[in-house]
Design an enzyme around this catalytic site. Structure first.
Site, short mmCIF file in Angstrom:
data_model
loop_
_atom_site.label_atom_id
_atom_site.label_comp_id
_atom_site.label_asym_id
_atom_site.label_seq_id
_atom_site.Cartn_x
_atom_site.Cartn_y
_atom_site.Cartn_z
N HIS A 1 83.29 51.92 73.21
CA HIS A 1 84.35 51.23 73.38
C HIS A 1 84.66 50.12 72.21
CE1 HIS A 1 84.53 52.97 77.36
NE2 HIS A 1 85.63 52.79 77.36
N GLU B 1 84.20 65.41 67.78
CA GLU B 1 85.19 64.47 67.64
C GLU B 1 86.48 64.82 68.54
OE1 GLU B 1 86.31 62.19 64.14
OE2 GLU B 1 87.68 63.46 64.21
N CYS C 1 95.37 60.37 60.99
CA CYS C 1 94.35 59.41 61.38
C CYS C 1 94.04 58.31 60.55
CB CYS C 1 93.17 60.52 61.02
SG CYS C 1 93.08 61.82 62.09
#
Length: 149
Positions: free
Chosen positions: A75, A135, A25
């Protein structure tokens, strides 16, 4: 009048990277986030009020969350503000939608940020009860007001 909880679901697509993290991550990657917002309050008792019987109009709650959380993050790429300035500069020059935060953009920190934003903008008669942020399809974090009193 009794207290009532109302819940509204939201979805948004956001990318992030975890600075100095020791796993995958650390790389820029995205999620299809799902956010559940639950508020608590008493229904409006004034029969002359057009929103009589409502704690809050679901449309008003939607507008508030859209404006302060979903629209800014949808986005977008969330990075810590102390990310390499060269990377930030390139992304800004390329007109990428970039959100810089003072915190590591984990699910947990995002919930605290969302809580702070929402509590500033909710009507005084309404309290934020809880937030849940998925998530992934199988992983979520929660914030409850009752845990923080």
């Amino acid at each position: 009048m009794e207290y009532i909880r109302l819940t509204r679901h939201f979805t948004f697509e956001t990318a992030h990277a975890l600075l100095n993290y020791n796993g995958p991550c650390k790389n820029i990657h995205g999620h299809s986030y799902k956010l559940q917002v639950t508020i608590v309050g008493k229904p409006i008792a004034d029969t002359t009020d057009p929103k009589y019987g409502m704690v809050i109009d679901f449309g008003d709650l939607k507008k508030l969350v859209q404006e302060h959380i979903v629209s800014p993050l949808d986005h977008a790429l969330i990075l810590r503000e102390d990310t390499d300035p060269a990377l930030i500069n390139v992304l800004q020059q390329l007109n990428h939608k970039l959100v810089l935060t003072p915190y590591q953009p984990t699910c947990e920190h995002m919930l605290i940020d969302f809580k702070n934003k929402l509590t500033q903008h909710l009507p005084q008669t309404i309290k934020l009860h809880s937030l849940r942020l998925w998530e992934t399809e199988n992983s979520f974090a929660e914030w409850f007001a009752a845990d923080n009193n």
